[in-house]
Design an enzyme around this catalytic site. Structure first.
Site, short mmCIF file in Angstrom:
data_model
loop_
_atom_site.label_atom_id
_atom_site.label_comp_id
_atom_site.label_asym_id
_atom_site.label_seq_id
_atom_site.Cartn_x
_atom_site.Cartn_y
_atom_site.Cartn_z
N ARG A 124 -87.54 157.77 0.23
CA ARG A 124 -86.98 157.63 1.58
C ARG A 124 -88.04 157.34 2.63
O ARG A 124 -87.73 157.05 3.78
CB ARG A 124 -86.25 158.92 1.98
CG ARG A 124 -85.14 159.30 1.06
CD ARG A 124 -84.55 160.62 1.50
NE ARG A 124 -83.92 160.49 2.80
CZ ARG A 124 -82.69 160.08 3.00
NH1 ARG A 124 -81.93 159.77 1.97
NH2 ARG A 124 -82.20 159.98 4.21
N CYS A 156 -87.05 158.72 5.92
CA CYS A 156 -87.61 160.06 6.00
C CYS A 156 -86.78 161.00 5.11
O CYS A 156 -85.58 160.86 5.00
CB CYS A 156 -87.62 160.67 7.40
SG CYS A 156 -88.60 159.73 8.57
N GLU A 211 -88.89 141.79 -2.23
CA GLU A 211 -89.10 143.16 -1.77
C GLU A 211 -90.16 143.90 -2.57
O GLU A 211 -90.86 144.75 -2.02
CB GLU A 211 -87.79 143.96 -1.68
CG GLU A 211 -87.15 144.34 -2.99
CD GLU A 211 -85.87 145.13 -2.79
OE1 GLU A 211 -85.83 146.05 -1.97
OE2 GLU A 211 -84.88 144.82 -3.49
N LYS A 225 -84.75 140.75 -4.78
CA LYS A 225 -85.50 141.65 -5.69
C LYS A 225 -86.96 141.23 -5.71
O LYS A 225 -87.86 142.04 -5.61
CB LYS A 225 -84.97 141.57 -7.12
CG LYS A 225 -83.77 142.32 -7.53
CD LYS A 225 -83.83 143.81 -7.52
CE LYS A 225 -83.61 144.36 -6.15
NZ LYS A 225 -82.29 144.68 -5.75
N GLU A 244 -79.55 137.69 -4.80
CA GLU A 244 -80.01 139.00 -5.26
C GLU A 244 -81.37 138.86 -5.99
O GLU A 244 -82.27 139.67 -5.79
CB GLU A 244 -78.95 139.65 -6.17
CG GLU A 244 -79.33 140.99 -6.76
CD GLU A 244 -79.66 142.08 -5.72
OE1 GLU A 244 -79.46 141.86 -4.53
OE2 GLU A 244 -80.14 143.13 -6.17
N TRP A 271 -91.06 157.93 7.08
CA TRP A 271 -91.03 156.47 7.18
C TRP A 271 -91.06 156.19 8.67
O TRP A 271 -90.11 156.44 9.39
CB TRP A 271 -89.75 155.93 6.54
CG TRP A 271 -89.69 154.44 6.48
CD1 TRP A 271 -90.23 153.64 5.51
CD2 TRP A 271 -89.02 153.56 7.41
NE1 TRP A 271 -89.95 152.32 5.79
CE2 TRP A 271 -89.22 152.25 6.94
CE3 TRP A 271 -88.30 153.76 8.58
CZ2 TRP A 271 -88.71 151.14 7.60
CZ3 TRP A 271 -87.79 152.66 9.24
CH2 TRP A 271 -88.00 151.37 8.75
N ASN A 298 -85.02 163.71 10.39
CA ASN A 298 -84.70 162.40 9.82
C ASN A 298 -83.68 161.76 10.75
O ASN A 298 -82.65 162.37 11.03
CB ASN A 298 -84.13 162.58 8.41
CG ASN A 298 -83.48 161.33 7.85
OD1 ASN A 298 -82.52 161.39 7.10
ND2 ASN A 298 -83.99 160.18 8.21
N GLY A 299 -83.99 160.55 11.24
CA GLY A 299 -83.07 159.87 12.14
C GLY A 299 -83.83 159.32 13.34
O GLY A 299 -85.06 159.21 13.30
N LYS A 355 -85.56 153.78 0.77
CA LYS A 355 -84.35 153.62 -0.04
C LYS A 355 -83.09 153.72 0.80
O LYS A 355 -82.15 152.97 0.62
CB LYS A 355 -84.35 154.70 -1.11
CG LYS A 355 -83.13 154.71 -1.99
CD LYS A 355 -83.31 153.75 -3.12
CE LYS A 355 -82.12 153.65 -4.02
NZ LYS A 355 -82.02 152.30 -4.58
N HIS A 363 -80.26 119.27 2.69
CA HIS A 363 -80.05 119.25 4.13
C HIS A 363 -81.22 119.87 4.89
O HIS A 363 -81.06 120.30 6.02
CB HIS A 363 -78.73 119.96 4.47
CG HIS A 363 -77.55 119.30 3.85
ND1 HIS A 363 -77.07 118.09 4.29
CD2 HIS A 363 -76.80 119.64 2.78
CE1 HIS A 363 -76.05 117.73 3.53
NE2 HIS A 363 -75.87 118.65 2.60
C1 F6R Z 1 -82.46 146.14 -2.18
C2 F6R Z 1 -81.88 147.35 -1.64
C3 F6R Z 1 -81.30 147.31 -0.28
C4 F6R Z 1 -79.97 148.09 -0.24
C5 F6R Z 1 -79.46 148.18 1.19
C6 F6R Z 1 -78.14 148.91 1.27
O1 F6R Z 1 -82.96 146.34 -3.45
O2 F6R Z 1 -81.85 148.36 -2.29
O3 F6R Z 1 -81.14 146.01 0.17
O4 F6R Z 1 -79.06 147.43 -1.06
O5 F6R Z 1 -80.40 148.83 1.99
O6 F6R Z 1 -78.25 150.22 0.84
P1 F6R Z 1 -76.98 151.06 0.44
O7 F6R Z 1 -76.38 150.42 -0.76
O8 F6R Z 1 -77.49 152.44 0.16
O9 F6R Z 1 -76.04 151.01 1.61
#
Ligand code: F6R
Length: 608
Positions: free
Chosen positions: A27, A2, A488, A485, A481, A75, A101-102, A603, A504
């Protein structure tokens, strides 16, 4: 999750609020709303769906007059995305409006209490209890009501509040959710994050937990829970508004992928002076570094993957044992933390709820905490004992790319710096590593030059149902990673496996035509990786190999090979991850998806 904004000033509020929300949509983006103080009452407009729906409904805000208001992009946590559940939420008389937000953890019991007192609820949200609680305690004195509500709320919140009978004033508070205040000649702002206000000002105040803000057009006052006024220093943000715009790129993600050489350069270069790594920011004496017995590395998502890769680098260079934890696990496992150890918490936003909780757990146990953080003044940056900033600039795309790369760079600096002080490496190796580090940005740039081939290959596999990534050692971290990527933003099921672990169990999932990406940049593990790749190929997999120039024998095994420049093997993740980011991006594009705002994600994960 949010995003909230607030404005009071000399301009029409709604267009400014909508503009701010557009920078916070990362967000949350399932519904949005505005509350504007009109001539006689508070006018609330809400819409389900992306912000553009609200923009259309209000003629980009022009249909709403008034110079004071609050806005929200949501969100969903409590209740489905809908107009009723969208913020702002109001008391019955619509004289108080709140954006939040929260998460309010005790909202059920508060709701039951309020229902007994005759309050009626419209939405399924936890936020609505705040609007009714404010109503219950409001007797014409906003600070009085706000503080009474704050002490009754459990959980996390950043709130923007309007009271109809206090025109021209925006009130705000925060506890464990981000909130900044911006000050400009044309008015004052609150926002969940800096990009929302960068167009108007770079003068920012960071609000601490349990502090209250009262903003008018030409004045900002801060109070503590005892309603005493407190003084605050402003900070000037170095980011400029342009850095938070797309700058001609189709998506923020692509722009940010392309910003990686500069972001890594900006993170490395201030810390390398005359060939020496200088890290006074760590605030650690040589003696303390020599005494270190263990390092704990903690993060979530991609930041966790940085920890996984960094462990290989730090352990090899410093000979200090490194433990890696997901923040969400660390915070509840009652970890046994050794004396003379260091906890490193990695976070782009610096506001991730689990990472903040892990930091607090480490501090509670008396261990020194270093934050590797991108957002200046964020909660982790402020609560850690010291902070090593990554200078990636604002990262808007939900899927991280440049922040990830700068976090890796920060870890390399720490690894080499500690190794030198602890005399684990020779002067020659130190010089060689530092020199190679300075070449990384240019090498990342070279990898970006190969984008057409990756785009072509991504189109070919865009209809895949499952894609696997395999690697050993550092390449396992890179694979994790690459897999994250992809899943997601493309919604293709994907997993990363340590290549030696495949047989395994997981190898039973390999079928004819399934794409397996084998990452093999580590010279000492190259042959082992080739064997693992042959194993999946003989079960019908289609193989993409990712290795360094010179390893041309990869083409005997892989159906398609991507090469990255050679570098010190410690740093290969920084190069090998780039084609995987591009691959994920182009697969998502080929599938017609919204790359910057993937479904169900946000985010900044400020809830548990
Ligand atoms: C993936 C991504 C998330 C963040 C995770 C941690 O692309 O962006 O997995 O890496 O939510 O976020 P931060 O770094 O802001 O603590």
């Amino acid at each position: 999750m949010c995003g909230i904004v607030g404005y009071t000033g000399h301009e029409q509020a709604a267009p400014i609020l909508l503009d701010g929300l557009s920078k916070l949509e990362y967000r949350g983006y399932d519904s949005a709303g505005l509350a504007i103080e009109g001539k006689e009452n508070i006018e609330v407009v809400k819409a389900k769906g992306r912000l553009r729906v609200l923009e259309e409904m209000t003629d980009n805000g022009n249909a709403l007059s008034g110079t004071c208001g609050i806005g929200h992009t949501r969100w969903a946590t409590h209740g489905v995305p809908s107009v009723v559940n969208a913020h702002p939420h109001c008391n019955k008389k619509k004289t108080i409006a709140v954006v939040h937000n929260g998460i309010i953890e005790n909202y059920q019991s508060l709701k039951e209490h309020l229902i007994k007192k005759g309050y009626e609820f419209e939405s399924e949200t936890d936020t609505e209890v705040i609007a009714h609680l404010l109503d219950r305690y409001y007797e014409g004195e906003p600070l009085e009501a706000i503080t009474k509500v704050m002490v009754r709320l459990n959980g996390s919140y950043a709130l923007g509040i309007l009271f109809e009978d206090h025109p021209g004033k925006v009130f705000a508070v925060r506890k464990d959710s981000p909130m900044i205040v911006g000050s400009a000649p044309e008015g004052n702002f609150i926002a969940s994050d800096v990009p929302a206000i960068l167009k108007y000002t770079r003068t920012v105040y960071f609000v601490n937990n349990m502090e209250i803000v009262c903003m008018e057009a030409d004045n900002i006052s801060f109070y503590n829970l005892d309603k005493e006024q407190i003084e605050k220093e402003s900070t000037t943000i170095a980011w400029d508004a342009e850095a938070a715009e797309k700058g001609g790129y189709e998506h923020f993600m692509l722009k940010e992928i392309y910003e990686q050489p500069k972001a890594v350069q900006d993170t490395l270069s201030p810390r390398i002076k005359d060939g020496q790594i200088v890290l006074e920011e760590l605030g650690m004496t040589e003696e303390e570094i020599k005494k270190l017995r263990r390092i704990y590395m903690i993060g979530c998502g991609s930041a966790y993957h940085v920890c996984i890769s960094a462990r290989y680098v730090l352990e090899k260079l410093t000979k200090i044992p490194v433990e890696v934890d997901l923040a969400s696990e660390f915070r509840y496992r009652d970890p046994i933390l050794e004396e003379n150890s260091l906890v490193i918490v990695i976070s782009q936003s610096g506001e991730t709820a689990d990472s903040i909780a892990a930091l607090k757990e480490a501090k509670r146990k008396g261990v020194r905490v270093l934050g590797i953080v991108n957002v200046v003044g964020s909660s982790i940056a402020r609560e850690a004992d010291s902070v090593l900033y990554t200078w990636a600039g604002p990262e808007i795309s939900v899927a991280t790319t440049k922040a990830y790369s700068t976090q890796l760079a920060a870890c390399y600096l720490i690894g080499i710096y500690f190794a030198k002080i602890r005399q684990n490496i020779s002067d020659e190796l130190y010089e060689k590593l530092v020199e190679e580090l300075t070449k990384l940005p240019e090498k990342i740039q070279r990898v970006l030059g190969d984008k057409e081939r990756i785009q072509w290959f991504a189109n070919k596999f865009a209809a895949s149902k499952d894609i696997f990534f395999i690697g050993r050692g550092l390449d396992y971290g890179t694979s994790m990673e690459g897999s994250l990527k992809l899943k997601e933003i493309s919604y293709i099921h994907s997993e990363a496996y340590a290549a030696g672990e495949l047989k395994h169990g997981t190898i039973s999932l390999i079928e004819k035509g399934i794409l397996v990406v084998g990452v093999a940049t580590q010279p000492e593990l190259y042959e082992k990786m080739i064997s693992n790749m042959v194993e999946v190929k003989s079960r019908g997999a289609f193989l993409m190999g990712l290795t360094t120039y010179g390893n041309y024998s990869m083409e005997d095994t892989a159906n398609f090979t991507v090469y990255v420049p050679k570098t010190e093997s410690y740093f290969t993740t920084s190069l090998a991850v780039i084609p995987l980011q591009l691959f994920a991006y182009y697969v998502a594009i080929a599938r017609g998806l919204d790359v910057d705002k993937p479904r169900n994600l946000a985010k900044s994960v400020t809830v548990e």
